[in-house]
Design an enzyme around this catalytic site. Structure first.
Site, PDB file in Angstrom:
ATOM      1  N   TYR A 117       0.864  -1.185   0.000  1.00  0.00           N
ATOM      2  CA  TYR A 117       0.000   0.000   0.000  1.00  0.00           C
ATOM      3  C   TYR A 117       0.902   1.236   0.000  1.00  0.00           C
ATOM      4  CZ  TYR A 117      -4.632   2.029   0.857  1.00  0.00           C
ATOM      5  OH  TYR A 117      -5.825   2.674   0.731  1.00  0.00           O
ATOM      6  N   SER A 149     -19.868  -6.142  -2.837  1.00  0.00           N
ATOM      7  CA  SER A 149     -18.940  -5.600  -1.833  1.00  0.00           C
ATOM      8  C   SER A 149     -19.692  -4.611  -0.945  1.00  0.00           C
ATOM      9  CB  SER A 149     -17.787  -4.883  -2.525  1.00  0.00           C
ATOM     10  OG  SER A 149     -18.264  -3.682  -3.126  1.00  0.00           O
ATOM     11  N   ARG A 183     -20.178 -11.269  -9.982  1.00  0.00           N
ATOM     12  CA  ARG A 183     -19.477 -12.427 -10.524  1.00  0.00           C
ATOM     13  C   ARG A 183     -20.434 -13.600 -10.739  1.00  0.00           C
ATOM     14  NH1 ARG A 183     -15.493 -14.350  -6.367  1.00  0.00           N
ATOM     15  NH2 ARG A 183     -16.927 -13.174  -5.050  1.00  0.00           N
ATOM     16  N   ASP A 184     -20.082 -14.480 -11.664  1.00  0.00           N
ATOM     17  CA  ASP A 184     -20.776 -15.761 -11.773  1.00  0.00           C
ATOM     18  C   ASP A 184     -20.194 -16.678 -10.713  1.00  0.00           C
ATOM     19  OD1 ASP A 184     -22.404 -15.870 -14.473  1.00  0.00           O
ATOM     20  OD2 ASP A 184     -20.607 -14.664 -14.805  1.00  0.00           O
ATOM     21  N   TRP A 190      -9.584   7.528  -4.356  1.00  0.00           N
ATOM     22  CA  TRP A 190      -8.871   6.967  -3.212  1.00  0.00           C
ATOM     23  C   TRP A 190      -9.256   7.794  -1.993  1.00  0.00           C
ATOM     24  CZ3 TRP A 190      -2.951   7.435  -2.054  1.00  0.00           C
ATOM     25  CH2 TRP A 190      -2.600   6.509  -1.057  1.00  0.00           C
ATOM     26  N   LYS A 225     -17.527  -9.089   5.979  1.00  0.00           N
ATOM     27  CA  LYS A 225     -16.510  -8.221   6.607  1.00  0.00           C
ATOM     28  C   LYS A 225     -16.319  -8.642   8.067  1.00  0.00           C
ATOM     29  CE  LYS A 225     -15.379  -4.384   5.496  1.00  0.00           C
ATOM     30  NZ  LYS A 225     -14.207  -4.036   4.674  1.00  0.00           N
TER      31      LYS A 225
END
Lengths: 366, 366
Positions: A85, A187, A209-210, A304, A361
């Site tokens: 990072y 998410s 996503r699949d 960001w 999470k």
């Protein structure tokens, strides 16, 4: 992860020097001894992290000592520990974590902020070292938040929900009835985008996503307010626009995946639209044909939160956090988390690292 | 290409209908018969283009008849004929070409523009059908330009030099001493960027293809004012910034190639920089790692002159064309072209199609 241990003498010296250099006048108020999850070198988090005892710290005149209640394990925390990072705390002796919520435990003698013992506070802007039981920082670093919401939300309100809010506000002027498109919609940022957009009358087109359970995931997102949810394979066709039905073509798109999922966001965008990249979960780059830039006038930007918070927006940041926690209180903003006691930090870390499959999470309770 | 021929009866009818519908009052002024390069269907330009005789046209009250002097063969002209350009003239009977310069030949009785026979004019904004010996259009379509520059420059001032000028002005506020980076630097836009930047005290970092003669090309660009010129292979290294020497990191980059050459532009850009794509000569897409957007805050945009000219900028456009031709007159803006008589249009077309290797811009003289 290494077992809990007393601090190594070298690390102890460093922590003492840091504490000593942070304030000019040492008061007689001292923090309780603390336990922290820290690392001395970059590497795989389950290799380099260890729980250690941290000795008491003298509070400076304007310091506030906070007993931490809860802190999440975010992907960016993992990346900081791995050393990939761009902004990282100095080593050795770096404490993990960047956001969380705590309760005011003690105040330095010259603190002027309207804080009382028992108040809930969060570090704002978010900052290093929330994975510890007691934290001492200058009063300016703490923002008092409402305590009538679940502590997991107060602990996680900055990194994900604030990203969603800023991205909806900072790039394109959206009006009620407009639409946006995003990938990675399951998410937490994705879930927040859906709900925050809905609050403002903005429609969302969502790409996931699949995978096994994708139908269930679609149902969950629709319950949050998603207008359309597609798996990537459903979008393997020429004329995506035909799927929009009565929805307007989106002027704004969010990408946290890259690769094909980013290309799908671009395909949905209308003439002159903007795609904002804020993550790269697939580790694949973003690719666009030349014609998108020239003839479709597409802009590609990035977001960001860290950079935004380090600008002159700190005050805005707190106003928005209050707004977001208000929505949580009203039941208009929710997302799935798993709360796990500090004693099981190693398990929470494994889950956050994906070693137990897809998991919510992880939020550590101290 | 098909040999010159009389117009087919069907095309003739269509052209007559178009002419008849264009003006309300037919004056007694008639254009001379004209020769045009036209096409009835999309396809390979050397297959579908043909030279044809076009019959005289009655001038409308506010029409101006212009005897064309010179017109270039631009890549976008080729793309229009191939049918792969988003804006195309209607078929059949489309005349090729989009920019050029001519001399006023005759004026409709109600023309108020300060135009006299013999004046040099260009279509502004640029528009379809410049590959013909006489053109009749409303006075508002023509912009009078100075006639003390080589006609090849007046014929080509819009599409390439104006693109360079707008891109230097429209995306990032540049100040003397700043730097920009571009690929495809040997193109005419590239050469104009170098010279226009130099006029404003802006440094240029230029990227060119690896090919025989690249050292000679570097020398030419440096003579135009380029600060640095690199071949792509010279940039196959980690730390591009070390090549900058005393030059500042560029805040703006131009890409007309795509693929690796676009990635090199991105690598040179400074934090928060913008890359503008205006071409895709390699036919490869633009690819960027996620981190460029998030951590380096790179923006990617596109520029299309056609769109800019069709906005409310037509007046600006003419002011800028006068400025650019002024620079040509002062010897501050030059680029290589090959002037070729209309009778050899087929050869010029072959050269423009790359059938004779790398060739300068082809400008047809009528």
């Amino acid at each position: 992860m290494a077992p809990p241990s007393r601090l190594l003498p070298a690390t102890l010296q460093i922590l003492r020097r840091r504490c000593a250099s942070r304030f000019s006048t040492a008061s007689s108020i001292v923090s309780p001894p603390s336990k922290a999850v820290l690392y001395d070198e970059h590497g795989a988090p389950d290799q380099v992290l260890r729980v250690a005892d941290v000795p008491p710290v003298h509070l400076g005149d304007r310091d506030v000592c906070v007993r931490m209640l809860a802190a999440p394990i975010n992907p960016s925390d993992i990346n900081r520990i791995e050393g990939v990072y761009p902004i990282r705390p100095p080593l050795p002796g770096a404490v993990g974590g960047c956001e969380g919520v705590g309760q005011v435990h003690a105040l330095g003698p010259a603190v002027t902020a309207p804080l009382s013992p028992g108040d809930w506070v969060i570090p704002s802007p978010s900052s290093f070292g929330t994975w510890q039981t007691y934290i001492v920082k200058n009063e300016s670093m703490w923002h008092k938040v409402r305590s009538d919401v679940p502590m997991e939300y107060a602990a996680t309100v900055t990194v994900n929900p604030l990203t969603a809010l800023r991205m909806l506000r900072d790039f394109v002027q959206l009006n009620p009835g407009d639409a946006i498109v995003q990938n990675g919609a399951t998410s937490i940022v994705g879930q927040c985008v859906i709900q925050l957009a809905k609050v403002h009358g903005i429609h969302t087109i969502n790409i996931i996503r699949d995978r096994p359970g994708s139908e269930e995931a679609k149902g969950k997102l629709k319950q949050l307010g998603a207008d359309e949810v597609f798996t990537e394979s459903q979008l393997d066709m020429k004329n995506l626009k035909s799927l929009l039905g009565a929805l307007p073509e989106p002027a704004l798109g969010f990408n946290c995946v890259g690769g094909n999922a980013a290309s799908l966001v671009l395909k949905f965008l209308r003439q002159g639209g903007t795609m904002v990249t804020y993550g790269g979960m697939s580790k694949r780059p973003v690719t666009a044909p030349t014609s998108y830039f020239i003839f479709k006038d597409i802009s590609m930007r990035g977001f960001w939160l860290q950079k935004w918070m380090n600008s002159d927006k700190a005050e805005d940041c707190r106003t928005m956090i209050d707004y977001l926690l208000g929505l949580v209180h009203e039941g208009k903003l929710k997302y799935e988390m798993e709360s796990i006691p500090f004693s099981e930090f190693s398990l929470a870390l494994e889950k956050a690292l994906g070693k137990h499959g897809s998991q919510p999470k992880q939020v550590v309770r101290f």
